[in-house]
Scaffold this motif. Structure first.
Motif, mmCIF file in Angstrom:
data_model
loop_
_atom_site.group_PDB
_atom_site.id
_atom_site.type_symbol
_atom_site.label_atom_id
_atom_site.label_comp_id
_atom_site.label_asym_id
_atom_site.label_seq_id
_atom_site.Cartn_x
_atom_site.Cartn_y
_atom_site.Cartn_z
ATOM 1 N N GLU A 10 -0.276 13.571 -9.791
ATOM 2 C CA GLU A 10 0.770 13.706 -10.483
ATOM 3 C C GLU A 10 1.986 12.706 -10.299
ATOM 4 O O GLU A 10 2.720 12.286 -10.948
ATOM 5 N N LEU A 11 1.867 12.070 -8.848
ATOM 6 C CA LEU A 11 2.735 11.353 -8.387
ATOM 7 C C LEU A 11 2.287 9.893 -8.238
ATOM 8 O O LEU A 11 3.286 9.082 -7.865
ATOM 9 N N ILE A 12 1.385 9.514 -8.705
ATOM 10 C CA ILE A 12 0.985 8.127 -8.703
ATOM 11 C C ILE A 12 1.843 7.509 -9.596
ATOM 12 O O ILE A 12 2.337 6.096 -9.372
ATOM 13 N N VAL A 13 2.202 7.876 -10.818
ATOM 14 C CA VAL A 13 3.040 7.088 -11.697
ATOM 15 C C VAL A 13 4.529 6.566 -10.929
ATOM 16 O O VAL A 13 5.017 5.587 -11.133
ATOM 17 N N VAL A 14 4.863 7.468 -9.865
ATOM 18 C CA VAL A 14 5.986 7.019 -9.129
ATOM 19 C C VAL A 14 5.952 5.646 -8.465
ATOM 20 O O VAL A 14 6.834 4.925 -8.220
ATOM 21 N N ALA A 15 4.679 5.512 -7.967
ATOM 22 C CA ALA A 15 4.347 4.216 -7.244
ATOM 23 C C ALA A 15 4.570 3.064 -8.115
ATOM 24 O O ALA A 15 5.010 1.889 -7.562
ATOM 25 N N PHE A 16 4.146 3.080 -9.580
ATOM 26 C CA PHE A 16 4.669 2.077 -10.181
ATOM 27 C C PHE A 16 5.955 2.090 -10.768
ATOM 28 O O PHE A 16 6.188 0.885 -10.876
ATOM 29 N N VAL A 78 3.795 7.504 -1.506
ATOM 30 C CA VAL A 78 4.018 7.074 -2.686
ATOM 31 C C VAL A 78 4.771 5.631 -2.336
ATOM 32 O O VAL A 78 4.395 4.857 -3.371
ATOM 33 N N ALA A 79 5.656 5.568 -1.711
ATOM 34 C CA ALA A 79 6.295 4.252 -1.404
ATOM 35 C C ALA A 79 5.482 3.408 -0.904
ATOM 36 O O ALA A 79 5.063 2.139 -1.051
ATOM 37 N N GLY A 80 4.473 3.778 0.150
ATOM 38 C CA GLY A 80 3.680 2.761 0.698
ATOM 39 C C GLY A 80 2.559 2.360 -0.219
ATOM 40 O O GLY A 80 2.256 1.413 -0.313
ATOM 41 N N LEU A 81 1.777 3.269 -1.314
ATOM 42 C CA LEU A 81 1.362 2.858 -2.234
ATOM 43 C C LEU A 81 1.748 1.875 -3.236
ATOM 44 O O LEU A 81 1.259 0.947 -3.641
ATOM 45 N N SER A 82 3.166 1.905 -3.356
ATOM 46 C CA SER A 82 3.916 1.093 -4.185
ATOM 47 C C SER A 82 3.849 -0.337 -3.481
ATOM 48 O O SER A 82 3.968 -1.274 -4.049
ATOM 49 N N ASN A 83 4.115 -0.464 -2.175
ATOM 50 C CA ASN A 83 4.125 -1.389 -1.472
ATOM 51 C C ASN A 83 2.782 -2.212 -1.723
ATOM 52 O O ASN A 83 2.552 -3.412 -1.708
ATOM 53 N N TYR A 84 1.585 -1.456 -1.471
ATOM 54 C CA TYR A 84 0.321 -1.851 -1.418
ATOM 55 C C TYR A 84 0.141 -2.468 -2.794
ATOM 56 O O TYR A 84 -0.783 -3.614 -3.122
ATOM 57 N N VAL A 85 0.549 -1.893 -3.986
ATOM 58 C CA VAL A 85 0.538 -2.503 -5.223
ATOM 59 C C VAL A 85 1.102 -3.766 -5.414
ATOM 60 O O VAL A 85 0.615 -4.725 -5.929
ATOM 61 N N ASN A 86 2.214 -3.867 -4.948
ATOM 62 C CA ASN A 86 3.040 -5.184 -4.682
ATOM 63 C C ASN A 86 2.367 -6.220 -3.942
ATOM 64 O O ASN A 86 2.184 -7.500 -4.251
ATOM 65 N N GLN A 87 1.521 -5.911 -2.691
ATOM 66 C CA GLN A 87 0.972 -6.912 -2.150
ATOM 67 C C GLN A 87 -0.290 -7.357 -2.717
ATOM 68 O O GLN A 87 -0.553 -8.495 -2.721
ATOM 69 N N ILE A 88 -1.018 -6.618 -3.407
ATOM 70 C CA ILE A 88 -2.138 -6.894 -4.468
ATOM 71 C C ILE A 88 -1.762 -7.770 -5.196
ATOM 72 O O ILE A 88 -2.242 -8.854 -5.268
ATOM 73 N N ILE A 89 -0.665 -7.558 -6.146
ATOM 74 C CA ILE A 89 -0.056 -8.478 -7.017
ATOM 75 C C ILE A 89 0.149 -9.820 -6.620
ATOM 76 O O ILE A 89 -0.297 -10.868 -7.397
ATOM 77 N N LYS A 90 0.900 -9.868 -5.321
ATOM 78 C CA LYS A 90 1.285 -11.001 -4.908
ATOM 79 C C LYS A 90 0.001 -11.728 -4.449
ATOM 80 O O LYS A 90 -0.190 -13.134 -4.476
ATOM 81 N N GLN A 91 -1.165 -11.233 -3.727
ATOM 82 C CA GLN A 91 -2.153 -11.827 -3.447
ATOM 83 C C GLN A 91 -2.697 -12.597 -4.306
ATOM 84 O O GLN A 91 -3.613 -13.418 -4.474
ATOM 85 N N ILE A 92 -3.014 -11.886 -5.365
ATOM 86 C CA ILE A 92 -3.952 -12.053 -6.907
ATOM 87 C C ILE A 92 -3.215 -13.548 -7.625
ATOM 88 O O ILE A 92 -3.938 -14.231 -7.695
#
Length: 96
Positions: A10-16, A78-92
């Motif tokens: 339920e908290l995955i949306v918070v990462a985005f 969740v904050a770590g997951l958000s950072n992970y999403v950020n890094q994936i987008i940067k690397q892509i």
């Protein structure tokens, strides 16, 4: 992704939400980039605390302590997951 085993679905949306908030902070240049992860971590813990309070029956000190623990740990994850999403987008978007 291993982190997904620990973050409440339920908290995955918070990462985005945090990702987009971080992007907005960077673009606005309202704060130094080095403080953005701390700010997002704090926001994440508050949002997770709201979720825990809204979904839990807290009648004893033990239940209250567990609610605080859950809010803090989920907020950090969740904050770590958000950072992970950020890094994936940067690397892509990074040229090879």
């Amino acid at each position: 992704m291993e982190a997904m085993n620990y973050v409440k679905p339920e908290l995955i949306v918070v990462a985005f939400v945090l990702y987009f908030f971080g992007v907005a902070l960077r673009q606005a240049q309202a704060v130094k980039n080095k403080y953005i992860p701390l700010i997002l971590g704090g926001i994440s813990m508050v949002l997770c605390a709201v979720w825990v309070m809204a979904t839990s029956e807290i009648e004893t000190a033990k239940e209250g302590a567990m609610a605080v623990f859950t809010a803090v740990t989920q907020g950090i994850l969740v904050a770590g997951l958000s950072n992970y999403v950020n890094q994936i987008i940067k690397q892509i978007h990074k040229p090879e």
